[in-house]
Design a protein around this motif. Structure first.
Motif, PDB file in Angstrom:
ATOM      1  N   SER A 107      43.364  48.386  28.876  1.00 41.54           N
ATOM      2  CA  SER A 107      42.214  49.287  28.816  1.00 41.54           C
ATOM      3  C   SER A 107      40.924  48.499  29.057  1.00 41.54           C
ATOM      4  N   THR A 108      39.913  49.181  29.534  1.00 35.95           N
ATOM      5  CA  THR A 108      38.657  48.569  29.974  1.00 35.95           C
ATOM      6  C   THR A 108      38.081  47.559  28.983  1.00 35.95           C
ATOM      7  N   GLY A 109      37.964  47.929  27.721  1.00 38.36           N
ATOM      8  CA  GLY A 109      37.367  47.017  26.737  1.00 38.36           C
ATOM      9  C   GLY A 109      38.162  45.739  26.579  1.00 38.36           C
ATOM     10  N   TRP A 110      39.477  45.852  26.538  1.00 36.44           N
ATOM     11  CA  TRP A 110      40.334  44.669  26.395  1.00 36.44           C
ATOM     12  C   TRP A 110      40.366  43.846  27.687  1.00 36.44           C
ATOM     13  N   PHE A 111      40.273  44.514  28.825  1.00 38.90           N
ATOM     14  CA  PHE A 111      40.228  43.813  30.119  1.00 38.90           C
ATOM     15  C   PHE A 111      38.987  42.911  30.180  1.00 38.90           C
ATOM     16  N   ASN A 112      37.923  43.398  29.551  1.00 41.98           N
ATOM     17  CA  ASN A 112      36.726  42.591  29.277  1.00 41.98           C
ATOM     18  C   ASN A 112      36.120  41.954  30.532  1.00 41.98           C
ATOM     19  N   HIS A 113      35.791  42.800  31.491  1.00 40.63           N
ATOM     20  CA  HIS A 113      35.127  42.335  32.720  1.00 40.63           C
ATOM     21  C   HIS A 113      35.908  41.206  33.403  1.00 40.63           C
ATOM     22  N   LYS A 114      37.218  41.357  33.471  1.00 41.16           N
ATOM     23  CA  LYS A 114      38.141  40.410  34.123  1.00 41.16           C
ATOM     24  C   LYS A 114      38.346  39.100  33.357  1.00 41.16           C
ATOM     25  N   LYS A 115      37.855  39.001  32.125  1.00 38.36           N
ATOM     26  CA  LYS A 115      38.002  37.742  31.376  1.00 38.36           C
ATOM     27  C   LYS A 115      39.453  37.458  30.985  1.00 38.36           C
TER      28      LYS A 115
END
Length: 187
Positions: A107-115
């Motif tokens: 999910s977007t938050g966990w993906f964390n801007h590709k980090k």
């Protein structure tokens, strides 16, 4: 008397601090998008994927629950292969991946801007664990368009996994689709 007042004020401040700290870690919806029916044949329903419905409102998130050594999530099934329900090539490396490789989208938050791109996570479920590579984002901010295969936005707590992950966890194929799991970053 002054000691009791100071102790009482200190106790109230401690409780307020704990409440505000917990509140700051809460992930709240950031918006909604209105669904529209996909053009005929444009929504890939492989792995029982949902298609957007005309007029239905879908919640969006820019965040996910806090990550810990035991982060609760929902494991879902996704194909990262060409023509699979994952749609386009993976966000991290612009490649497709075999269903036989243990790969996931977060999910977007966990993906964390590709980090977390191309990093490993441990997934725990069904009494077993598996190490998987993060290759994609399960977008919690957008959906219901051609870029997202006319599927709704992901909830904010999704680990969207290849068939290899489900197999490694020993889940019978008839039960693939949705399962409560825990995950963590690897060391």
């Amino acid at each position: 008397m002054k000691k009791q007042v100071c102790s009482g004020v200190f106790l109230i401040l401690c409780i307020l601090f704990l409440f505000l700290s917990a509140e700051a870690q809460t992930c709240r919806p950031t918006g909604r998008i209105r669904g529209q029916n996909p053009p005929p044949g444009q929504c890939n329903q492989e792995n029982d994927s949902d298609c957007c419905k005309d007029g239905k409102w879908y919640t969006t998130y820019k965040c996910s629950p806090p990550v810990s050594s035991h982060t609760k999530a929902t494991l879902t099934l996704n194909s990262f292969e060409p023509g699979g329900d994952g749609g386009a090539p993976s966000e991290c490396d612009n490649q497709y991946h075999s269903d036989d490789d243990p790969v996931v989208a977060l999910s977007t938050g966990w993906f964390n801007h590709k980090k977390r791109c191309l990093k490993y996570i441990n997934i725990y479920g069904n009494g077993k664990s598996v190490r998987a590579t993060v290759v994609d984002e399960c977008d919690s901010t957008m959906g219901c368009d051609s870029d997202h295969d006319y599927q709704p936005p992901c909830p904010n707590n999704i680990v969207d996994a290849s068939k290899a992950v489900w197999k490694a966890l020993g889940v019978p194929e008839s039960d693939w689709g949705d399962m409560d799991i825990y995950w963590s970053d690897t060391d």
